[in-house]
Design a protein around this motif. Structure first.
Motif, PDB file in Angstrom:
ATOM      1  N   GLU A  86     -41.465  43.273  65.628  1.00 45.94           N
ATOM      2  CA  GLU A  86     -40.611  44.281  63.958  1.00 45.94           C
ATOM      3  C   GLU A  86     -39.706  44.884  64.285  1.00 45.94           C
ATOM      4  O   GLU A  86     -38.883  44.608  63.360  1.00 45.94           O
ATOM      5  CB  GLU A  86     -42.002  44.788  63.285  1.00 45.94           C
ATOM      6  CG  GLU A  86     -41.490  45.341  62.322  1.00 45.94           C
ATOM      7  CD  GLU A  86     -41.538  44.191  61.056  1.00 45.94           C
ATOM      8  OE1 GLU A  86     -40.640  44.978  59.648  1.00 45.94           O
ATOM      9  OE2 GLU A  86     -41.823  43.322  61.221  1.00 45.94           O
ATOM     10  N   ARG A  89     -36.518  43.338  64.656  1.00 47.89           N
ATOM     11  CA  ARG A  89     -36.067  42.505  63.408  1.00 47.89           C
ATOM     12  C   ARG A  89     -35.567  43.672  62.376  1.00 47.89           C
ATOM     13  O   ARG A  89     -34.126  42.716  62.190  1.00 47.89           O
ATOM     14  CB  ARG A  89     -37.310  41.701  62.608  1.00 47.89           C
ATOM     15  CG  ARG A  89     -36.923  41.372  61.457  1.00 47.89           C
ATOM     16  CD  ARG A  89     -38.231  40.785  60.101  1.00 47.89           C
ATOM     17  NE  ARG A  89     -38.827  42.214  59.699  1.00 47.89           N
ATOM     18  CZ  ARG A  89     -38.164  42.386  58.750  1.00 47.89           C
ATOM     19  NH1 ARG A  89     -37.685  42.481  58.078  1.00 47.89           N
ATOM     20  NH2 ARG A  89     -39.055  43.418  58.053  1.00 47.89           N
ATOM     21  N   VAL A  90     -35.656  44.723  62.382  1.00 48.00           N
ATOM     22  CA  VAL A  90     -35.228  45.587  61.546  1.00 48.00           C
ATOM     23  C   VAL A  90     -34.131  46.556  62.605  1.00 48.00           C
ATOM     24  O   VAL A  90     -33.219  47.667  61.524  1.00 48.00           O
ATOM     25  CB  VAL A  90     -36.132  46.699  61.155  1.00 48.00           C
ATOM     26  CG1 VAL A  90     -37.714  45.505  60.474  1.00 48.00           C
ATOM     27  CG2 VAL A  90     -37.175  47.480  62.279  1.00 48.00           C
ATOM     28  N   PRO A  92     -32.053  45.482  65.350  1.00 45.43           N
ATOM     29  CA  PRO A  92     -31.665  45.156  66.559  1.00 45.43           C
ATOM     30  C   PRO A  92     -30.698  46.076  67.659  1.00 45.43           C
ATOM     31  O   PRO A  92     -30.612  45.623  68.477  1.00 45.43           O
ATOM     32  CB  PRO A  92     -30.988  43.932  65.446  1.00 45.43           C
ATOM     33  CG  PRO A  92     -30.962  44.384  64.611  1.00 45.43           C
ATOM     34  CD  PRO A  92     -31.601  45.106  63.904  1.00 45.43           C
ATOM     35  N   ALA A 175     -40.539  34.031  64.650  1.00 45.88           N
ATOM     36  CA  ALA A 175     -40.808  35.863  64.162  1.00 45.88           C
ATOM     37  C   ALA A 175     -38.806  36.283  65.155  1.00 45.88           C
ATOM     38  O   ALA A 175     -38.616  36.961  65.567  1.00 45.88           O
ATOM     39  CB  ALA A 175     -42.127  36.576  65.180  1.00 45.88           C
ATOM     40  N   ARG A 177     -36.956  34.763  66.011  1.00 43.46           N
ATOM     41  CA  ARG A 177     -35.627  34.297  65.732  1.00 43.46           C
ATOM     42  C   ARG A 177     -34.800  35.294  64.945  1.00 43.46           C
ATOM     43  O   ARG A 177     -33.176  35.522  65.134  1.00 43.46           O
ATOM     44  CB  ARG A 177     -35.463  32.982  64.700  1.00 43.46           C
ATOM     45  CG  ARG A 177     -35.878  31.711  65.169  1.00 43.46           C
ATOM     46  CD  ARG A 177     -35.426  30.909  64.025  1.00 43.46           C
ATOM     47  NE  ARG A 177     -35.839  30.293  63.062  1.00 43.46           N
ATOM     48  CZ  ARG A 177     -37.014  30.304  62.617  1.00 43.46           C
ATOM     49  NH1 ARG A 177     -37.714  29.795  63.350  1.00 43.46           N
ATOM     50  NH2 ARG A 177     -38.119  30.846  61.781  1.00 43.46           N
ATOM     51  N   HIS A 178     -35.770  36.174  64.884  1.00 43.54           N
ATOM     52  CA  HIS A 178     -35.001  37.605  64.606  1.00 43.54           C
ATOM     53  C   HIS A 178     -34.892  38.184  66.040  1.00 43.54           C
ATOM     54  O   HIS A 178     -33.893  39.650  65.469  1.00 43.54           O
ATOM     55  CB  HIS A 178     -36.297  38.442  63.619  1.00 43.54           C
ATOM     56  CG  HIS A 178     -36.537  37.558  62.819  1.00 43.54           C
ATOM     57  ND1 HIS A 178     -35.526  37.439  61.682  1.00 43.54           N
ATOM     58  CD2 HIS A 178     -38.156  36.951  61.431  1.00 43.54           C
ATOM     59  CE1 HIS A 178     -35.833  36.361  60.685  1.00 43.54           C
ATOM     60  NE2 HIS A 178     -37.390  36.346  60.854  1.00 43.54           N
ATOM     61  N   VAL A 179     -34.825  37.907  67.189  1.00 47.02           N
ATOM     62  CA  VAL A 179     -34.815  38.581  67.924  1.00 47.02           C
ATOM     63  C   VAL A 179     -33.282  38.752  68.619  1.00 47.02           C
ATOM     64  O   VAL A 179     -33.304  37.862  68.678  1.00 47.02           O
ATOM     65  CB  VAL A 179     -35.405  39.154  69.102  1.00 47.02           C
ATOM     66  CG1 VAL A 179     -35.530  39.851  70.531  1.00 47.02           C
ATOM     67  CG2 VAL A 179     -37.120  39.019  68.589  1.00 47.02           C
ATOM     68  N   ALA A 180     -32.632  39.744  69.071  1.00 46.02           N
ATOM     69  CA  ALA A 180     -31.254  38.786  69.226  1.00 46.02           C
ATOM     70  C   ALA A 180     -30.725  39.394  70.972  1.00 46.02           C
ATOM     71  O   ALA A 180     -30.026  39.030  71.338  1.00 46.02           O
ATOM     72  CB  ALA A 180     -30.227  40.087  69.155  1.00 46.02           C
ATOM     73  N   HIS A 205     -36.403  31.517  71.649  1.00 49.81           N
ATOM     74  CA  HIS A 205     -35.128  31.657  71.740  1.00 49.81           C
ATOM     75  C   HIS A 205     -34.116  31.738  72.208  1.00 49.81           C
ATOM     76  O   HIS A 205     -35.056  31.035  73.891  1.00 49.81           O
ATOM     77  CB  HIS A 205     -35.507  33.142  71.715  1.00 49.81           C
ATOM     78  CG  HIS A 205     -35.001  34.297  72.579  1.00 49.81           C
ATOM     79  ND1 HIS A 205     -34.432  34.662  73.150  1.00 49.81           N
ATOM     80  CD2 HIS A 205     -35.064  35.352  71.105  1.00 49.81           C
ATOM     81  CE1 HIS A 205     -33.637  35.998  73.209  1.00 49.81           C
ATOM     82  NE2 HIS A 205     -33.560  35.933  71.823  1.00 49.81           N
TER      83      HIS A 205
END
Length: 243
Positions: A86, A89-90, A92, A175, A177-180, A205
């Motif tokens: 989480e 995601r919010v 990065p 989830a 996909r939201h980790v850069a 990923h």
């Protein structure tokens, strides 16, 4: 390389535990890296705070900022791994890399049923009895130097229903996909439940890899503190070299 120059690392504990879970890793890594371990909302020093994933992400962000040396490698175990997803995601911009330890299983579908049952059962049991059982189990399985900080910090059974109530049904391999940042999926070889989705998490990923701690279970950082710390150290060095 001094600790000031090394890749900063923030550790995020698992269900019912606190920052004390990471005492072996902090001791092993603090000479090379700036390190910190957080208490999530409802746990440890924050035991009176209400749990939420949003608040958990804010706690992790505050810890990264407090280290004062740029984006951090975040190491999250179990509940802390999902909270770290989480955070990724919010926030990065604060993440340099992510270690998911015992947190590569989908929390959706049939897998969640027994955990919903446990989350409902825990509030019905006396907290002092649960704490006694946990103390006895940890002392039976692990050396005192590995678990005494965890035992001294106590357990957050009162937060378990809210924490897993929010996590269950929320996370799967999507989830990732939201980790850069690059990801290390670090699991105990014998952690069959929380390893169940590791291949799917890794495939989701472009810069993720899986590493296993031989003969270790869900509490891999207790089962083999040296191997766990070494894996984190290698990953942190790789991140520092590629910066």
């Amino acid at each position: 390389m001094t600790a000031v120059e090394g890749q900063p690392i923030v550790f995020v504990h698992g269900t019912r535990f606190s920052a004390g879970q990471w005492s072996p890793q902090l001791a092993a890594l603090r000479e090379e890296f700036p390190v910190a371990a957080v208490d999530l909302p409802g746990h440890g020093s924050r035991s009176t705070e209400a749990w939420s994933l949003k608040a958990a992400a804010e706690v992790i962000a505050d810890a990264v900022d407090a280290l004062g040396c740029g984006p951090a490698l975040v190491v999250g175990h179990s509940l802390g791994g999902y909270a770290s997803l989480e955070f990724a995601r919010v926030r990065p911009e604060l993440l340099r890399g992510l270690v998911l330890a015992g947190a590569s299983a989908s929390t959706r579908g049939a897998w969640a049923v027994p955990y919903r049952w446990v989350a409902g059962l825990v509030p019905r049991l006396p907290a002092d009895r649960l704490a006694g059982w946990n103390d006895t189990l940890l002392r039976r399985l692990y050396p005192a130097g590995v678990v005494e900080a965890t035992i001294r910090s106590g357990y957050a059974f009162h937060t378990l229903p809210a924490a897993w109530g929010e996590v269950l049904g929320r996370f799967d391999a999507g989830a990732m996909r939201h980790v850069a940042a690059p990801v290390l999926i670090l699991n105990g070889e014998k952690d069959r439940v929380f390893r169940s989705g590791e291949a799917a998490f890794a495939r989701a990923h472009p810069h993720a890899r899986v590493e296993l701690i031989p003969r270790a279970g869900h509490l891999a950082n207790f089962d083999d503190p040296v191997a766990f710390s070494d894996a984190v150290r290698r990953f942190a060095r790789q991140l520092g070299n590629s910066a």
